[in-house]
Design a protein around this motif. Structure first.
Motif, PDB file in Angstrom:
ATOM      1  N   PHE A  86       0.845  -1.188   0.000  1.00  0.00           N
ATOM      2  CA  PHE A  86       0.000   0.000   0.000  1.00  0.00           C
ATOM      3  C   PHE A  86       0.885   1.244   0.000  1.00  0.00           C
ATOM      4  CE2 PHE A  86       0.458  -1.122   4.535  1.00  0.00           C
ATOM      5  CZ  PHE A  86       0.872   0.086   5.083  1.00  0.00           C
ATOM      6  N   PRO A  87       0.395   2.349  -0.574  1.00  0.00           N
ATOM      7  CA  PRO A  87       1.203   3.567  -0.650  1.00  0.00           C
ATOM      8  C   PRO A  87       1.275   4.277   0.696  1.00  0.00           C
ATOM      9  CG  PRO A  87      -0.977   3.988  -1.530  1.00  0.00           C
ATOM     10  CD  PRO A  87      -0.918   2.510  -1.226  1.00  0.00           C
ATOM     11  N   SER A  88       2.263   5.126   0.844  1.00  0.00           N
ATOM     12  CA  SER A  88       2.397   5.913   2.062  1.00  0.00           C
ATOM     13  C   SER A  88       2.915   7.298   1.706  1.00  0.00           C
ATOM     14  CB  SER A  88       3.358   5.236   3.046  1.00  0.00           C
ATOM     15  OG  SER A  88       3.500   6.011   4.223  1.00  0.00           O
ATOM     16  N   GLU A  89       2.443   8.291   2.453  1.00  0.00           N
ATOM     17  CA  GLU A  89       2.886   9.668   2.211  1.00  0.00           C
ATOM     18  C   GLU A  89       3.730  10.210   3.354  1.00  0.00           C
ATOM     19  OE1 GLU A  89      -0.321  11.908  -0.353  1.00  0.00           O
ATOM     20  OE2 GLU A  89      -1.358  10.821   1.252  1.00  0.00           O
ATOM     21  N   THR A  90       3.914   9.421   4.430  1.00  0.00           N
ATOM     22  CA  THR A  90       4.745   9.870   5.539  1.00  0.00           C
ATOM     23  C   THR A  90       6.180   9.429   5.312  1.00  0.00           C
ATOM     24  OG1 THR A  90       4.454   7.873   6.885  1.00  0.00           O
ATOM     25  CG2 THR A  90       2.755   9.588   7.068  1.00  0.00           C
ATOM     26  N   ALA A  91       7.117  10.156   5.919  1.00  0.00           N
ATOM     27  CA  ALA A  91       8.536   9.826   5.744  1.00  0.00           C
ATOM     28  C   ALA A  91       8.819   8.414   6.261  1.00  0.00           C
ATOM     29  CB  ALA A  91       9.398  10.846   6.475  1.00  0.00           C
TER      30      ALA A  91
ATOM     31  N   ARG B   6       9.635   2.468   5.235  1.00  0.00           N
ATOM     32  CA  ARG B   6       9.143   1.100   5.409  1.00  0.00           C
ATOM     33  C   ARG B   6       8.789   0.471   4.069  1.00  0.00           C
ATOM     34  NH1 ARG B   6       3.705  -0.271   8.873  1.00  0.00           N
ATOM     35  NH2 ARG B   6       3.570  -2.506   8.411  1.00  0.00           N
ATOM     36  N   LEU B   7       8.195   1.258   3.178  1.00  0.00           N
ATOM     37  CA  LEU B   7       7.853   0.756   1.851  1.00  0.00           C
ATOM     38  C   LEU B   7       9.103   0.365   1.080  1.00  0.00           C
ATOM     39  CD1 LEU B   7       5.932   0.165  -0.452  1.00  0.00           C
ATOM     40  CD2 LEU B   7       5.892   2.607  -0.984  1.00  0.00           C
ATOM     41  N   GLU B   8      10.137   1.190   1.148  1.00  0.00           N
ATOM     42  CA  GLU B   8      11.395   0.879   0.461  1.00  0.00           C
ATOM     43  C   GLU B   8      12.007  -0.415   1.018  1.00  0.00           C
ATOM     44  OE1 GLU B   8      12.636   2.065  -2.119  1.00  0.00           O
ATOM     45  OE2 GLU B   8      12.001   4.134  -2.392  1.00  0.00           O
ATOM     46  N   GLN B   9      11.944  -0.598   2.320  1.00  0.00           N
ATOM     47  CA  GLN B   9      12.463  -1.823   2.925  1.00  0.00           C
ATOM     48  C   GLN B   9      11.662  -3.036   2.463  1.00  0.00           C
ATOM     49  OE1 GLN B   9      12.083  -0.695   7.036  1.00  0.00           O
ATOM     50  NE2 GLN B   9      14.147   0.173   7.149  1.00  0.00           N
ATOM     51  N   THR B  10      10.345  -2.850   2.349  1.00  0.00           N
ATOM     52  CA  THR B  10       9.484  -3.937   1.874  1.00  0.00           C
ATOM     53  C   THR B  10       9.839  -4.317   0.445  1.00  0.00           C
ATOM     54  OG1 THR B  10       7.654  -3.375   3.337  1.00  0.00           O
ATOM     55  CG2 THR B  10       7.088  -4.542   1.303  1.00  0.00           C
ATOM     56  N   LEU B  11      10.028  -3.307  -0.410  1.00  0.00           N
ATOM     57  CA  LEU B  11      10.360  -3.582  -1.807  1.00  0.00           C
ATOM     58  C   LEU B  11      11.719  -4.255  -1.931  1.00  0.00           C
ATOM     59  CD1 LEU B  11       9.025  -0.330  -3.521  1.00  0.00           C
ATOM     60  CD2 LEU B  11       8.025  -2.626  -3.584  1.00  0.00           C
ATOM     61  N   ALA B  12      12.662  -3.873  -1.081  1.00  0.00           N
ATOM     62  CA  ALA B  12      13.974  -4.534  -1.103  1.00  0.00           C
ATOM     63  C   ALA B  12      13.832  -6.008  -0.729  1.00  0.00           C
ATOM     64  CB  ALA B  12      14.926  -3.828  -0.138  1.00  0.00           C
ATOM     65  N   ALA B  13      12.970  -6.288   0.259  1.00  0.00           N
ATOM     66  CA  ALA B  13      12.744  -7.679   0.657  1.00  0.00           C
ATOM     67  C   ALA B  13      12.032  -8.456  -0.447  1.00  0.00           C
ATOM     68  CB  ALA B  13      11.925  -7.714   1.947  1.00  0.00           C
ATOM     69  N   LEU B  14      11.061  -7.829  -1.088  1.00  0.00           N
ATOM     70  CA  LEU B  14      10.342  -8.506  -2.165  1.00  0.00           C
ATOM     71  C   LEU B  14      11.233  -8.722  -3.382  1.00  0.00           C
ATOM     72  CD1 LEU B  14       6.867  -6.706  -2.014  1.00  0.00           C
ATOM     73  CD2 LEU B  14       7.468  -8.968  -1.125  1.00  0.00           C
ATOM     74  N   ARG B  15      12.130  -7.792  -3.622  1.00  0.00           N
ATOM     75  CA  ARG B  15      13.041  -7.938  -4.772  1.00  0.00           C
ATOM     76  C   ARG B  15      13.864  -9.209  -4.655  1.00  0.00           C
ATOM     77  NH1 ARG B  15      14.883  -9.151  -8.535  1.00  0.00           N
ATOM     78  NH2 ARG B  15      16.228  -8.136 -10.060  1.00  0.00           N
TER      79      ARG B  15
ATOM     80  N   ALA C 142       4.110   5.084  -5.469  1.00  0.00           N
ATOM     81  CA  ALA C 142       4.448   3.719  -5.068  1.00  0.00           C
ATOM     82  C   ALA C 142       4.672   2.836  -6.287  1.00  0.00           C
ATOM     83  CB  ALA C 142       3.346   3.142  -4.181  1.00  0.00           C
ATOM     84  N   LEU C 143       3.848   3.015  -7.333  1.00  0.00           N
ATOM     85  CA  LEU C 143       4.054   2.260  -8.566  1.00  0.00           C
ATOM     86  C   LEU C 143       5.440   2.523  -9.143  1.00  0.00           C
ATOM     87  CD1 LEU C 143       0.575   2.760 -10.267  1.00  0.00           C
ATOM     88  CD2 LEU C 143       1.561   0.555  -9.626  1.00  0.00           C
ATOM     89  N   GLU C 144       5.851   3.790  -9.121  1.00  0.00           N
ATOM     90  CA  GLU C 144       7.182   4.132  -9.627  1.00  0.00           C
ATOM     91  C   GLU C 144       8.275   3.499  -8.768  1.00  0.00           C
ATOM     92  OE1 GLU C 144       7.772   5.483 -12.450  1.00  0.00           O
ATOM     93  OE2 GLU C 144       5.630   5.755 -12.833  1.00  0.00           O
ATOM     94  N   ARG C 145       8.056   3.422  -7.468  1.00  0.00           N
ATOM     95  CA  ARG C 145       9.043   2.793  -6.585  1.00  0.00           C
ATOM     96  C   ARG C 145       9.145   1.293  -6.873  1.00  0.00           C
ATOM     97  NH1 ARG C 145      10.585   6.291  -2.562  1.00  0.00           N
ATOM     98  NH2 ARG C 145       9.216   8.085  -2.261  1.00  0.00           N
ATOM     99  N   VAL C 146       7.998   0.668  -7.158  1.00  0.00           N
ATOM    100  CA  VAL C 146       8.006  -0.754  -7.507  1.00  0.00           C
ATOM    101  C   VAL C 146       8.830  -0.969  -8.774  1.00  0.00           C
ATOM    102  CG1 VAL C 146       6.594  -2.705  -8.237  1.00  0.00           C
ATOM    103  CG2 VAL C 146       5.805  -1.230  -6.381  1.00  0.00           C
ATOM    104  N   ARG C 147       8.592  -0.136  -9.792  1.00  0.00           N
ATOM    105  CA  ARG C 147       9.354  -0.249 -11.044  1.00  0.00           C
ATOM    106  C   ARG C 147      10.840  -0.020 -10.807  1.00  0.00           C
ATOM    107  NH1 ARG C 147       5.147   3.268 -13.163  1.00  0.00           N
ATOM    108  NH2 ARG C 147       3.583   2.071 -14.305  1.00  0.00           N
TER     109      ARG C 147
ATOM    110  N   PHE D 294      -0.704 -10.537   0.921  1.00  0.00           N
ATOM    111  CA  PHE D 294      -1.014  -9.173   1.359  1.00  0.00           C
ATOM    112  C   PHE D 294       0.073  -8.771   2.359  1.00  0.00           C
ATOM    113  CE2 PHE D 294      -5.215 -11.165   0.462  1.00  0.00           C
ATOM    114  CZ  PHE D 294      -5.536 -10.399  -0.656  1.00  0.00           C
ATOM    115  N   SER D 295       1.054  -8.017   1.898  1.00  0.00           N
ATOM    116  CA  SER D 295       2.255  -7.804   2.700  1.00  0.00           C
ATOM    117  C   SER D 295       2.054  -6.855   3.875  1.00  0.00           C
ATOM    118  CB  SER D 295       3.386  -7.261   1.815  1.00  0.00           C
ATOM    119  OG  SER D 295       3.218  -5.875   1.570  1.00  0.00           O
ATOM    120  N   LEU D 296       1.057  -5.948   3.769  1.00  0.00           N
ATOM    121  CA  LEU D 296       0.901  -4.875   4.762  1.00  0.00           C
ATOM    122  C   LEU D 296       2.224  -4.131   4.951  1.00  0.00           C
ATOM    123  CD1 LEU D 296      -1.383  -6.545   7.483  1.00  0.00           C
ATOM    124  CD2 LEU D 296      -2.031  -5.150   5.510  1.00  0.00           C
TER     125      LEU D 296
END
Length: 300
Positions: free
Chosen positions: A13-18, A23-32, A56-61, A261-263
């Motif tokens: 899910f997307p996030s707008e807080t720092a 946390r999203l970047e860490q999640t994507l690194a783990a999923l990668r 968030a879509l751009e971060r996934v790419r 569903f990674s949350l």
């Protein structure tokens, strides 16, 4: 005919807080490291997170993963959806997750689409077969449905409108999924139905989340969790064990894949993924390399 290879995917899910972005970047690194078939990105009620979802879509790419946007029907306008579809096509997106979604706070009426079926039909009218469309399915019945038969009829309408496949709401009772498949087959539904999997984190949050969505947590799981008290290590280990056992049974049933569903807790997904022995990035690359080595030399 060869049996299709299961596809394993995840949702963020997307996030707008720092802190949320970190946390999203860490999640994507783990999923990668896992190399999922795709990563889907949720979309807030009535497009309330559209900007954050796009980021968030751009971060996934940027993480080297296939990005799949969610589109929600309630509160959406045809022109806005048409514009997004053009943007997605131009950006190389070829898959969508289409949901009814939740009505935004204060929304009067439903926008131009009352149900996911209406949005699926519109996408097909606008883009033909360009997008692979996934929709939602509810093995334990949608909590707002009049009956399970009515819920199944709504699901069939989405498939008949042009959806290619479905991802289920999460569940902890595989018999419910098995029964749902039987009912779908009897109704003439042949589309792949991928089980949605919810890793167990904070159990109190899972209970609250599940009760709001009509999802049954078996009594034996509740009682075991209660018995651990404040022992977080035992709660974590048991939560992983429960989900791994569920996934093992589903894989034994020949499911077309698993959708986690990674949350935005990628390491938790990774722990389950590795326990199941699912393909990971290094393994996938090695398999591809081995395939290339096995190909005949065109010059030879």
């Amino acid at each position: 005919m060869a049996t299709p290879i299961p596809q394993f995917s995840a949702e963020i899910f997307p996030s707008e807080t720092a802190g949320g972005v970190v946390r999203l970047e860490q999640t994507l690194a783990a999923l990668r490291r896992l190399d999922p078939h795709f990563v889907s990105v949720t979309y807030g009620a009535g497009g309330s997170t559209r900007g954050a979802s796009q980021q968030a879509l751009e971060r996934v790419r940027a993480a080297g993963l296939a990005a799949v946007p969610h589109l929600s029907a309630l509160g959406a306008a045809r022109e806005d959806v048409r514009r997004m579809l053009d943007e997605y096509r131009g950006g190389g997106v070829s898959r969508l997750v289409v949901l009814r979604g939740d009505a935004p706070s204060g929304l009067r009426g439903h926008g131009d689409f009352a149900f996911a079926t209406d949005l699926v039909r519109f996408i097909r009218e606008e883009t033909g077969g360009h997008f692979h469309i996934d929709v939602a399915a509810y093995p334990e019945c949608h909590p707002q449905a009049r009956s399970c038969d009515a819920d199944l009829a709504h699901f069939k309408a989405k498939i008949d409108a042009g959806a290619d496949a479905a991802i289920t709401q999460y569940f902890f009772n595989p018999d419910a999924y098995d029964d749902f498949l039987d009912r779908c087959t009897a109704t003439g539904i042949r589309a792949p139905i991928v089980p949605g999997v919810m890793p167990i984190g904070r159990f109190s949050r899972l209970v609250q989340f599940s009760e709001a969505r009509g999802i049954e947590i078996p009594r034996w799981i509740r009682r075991r969790m209660e018995g651990f008290g404040d022992d977080s290590a035992s709660i974590h280990a048991f939560g992983v064990e429960v989900v791994v056992r569920l996934c093992e049974r589903l894989l034994g049933m020949g499911v077309p894949g698993l959708h986690f569903f990674s949350l935005n807790e990628g390491e938790r997904v990774g722990e389950i993924w590795r326990a199941l022995g699912l393909p990971q990035a290094a393994c996938a690359r090695a398999a591809v390399a081995q395939t290339h080595r096995a190909l005949p030399d065109p010059a030879g």
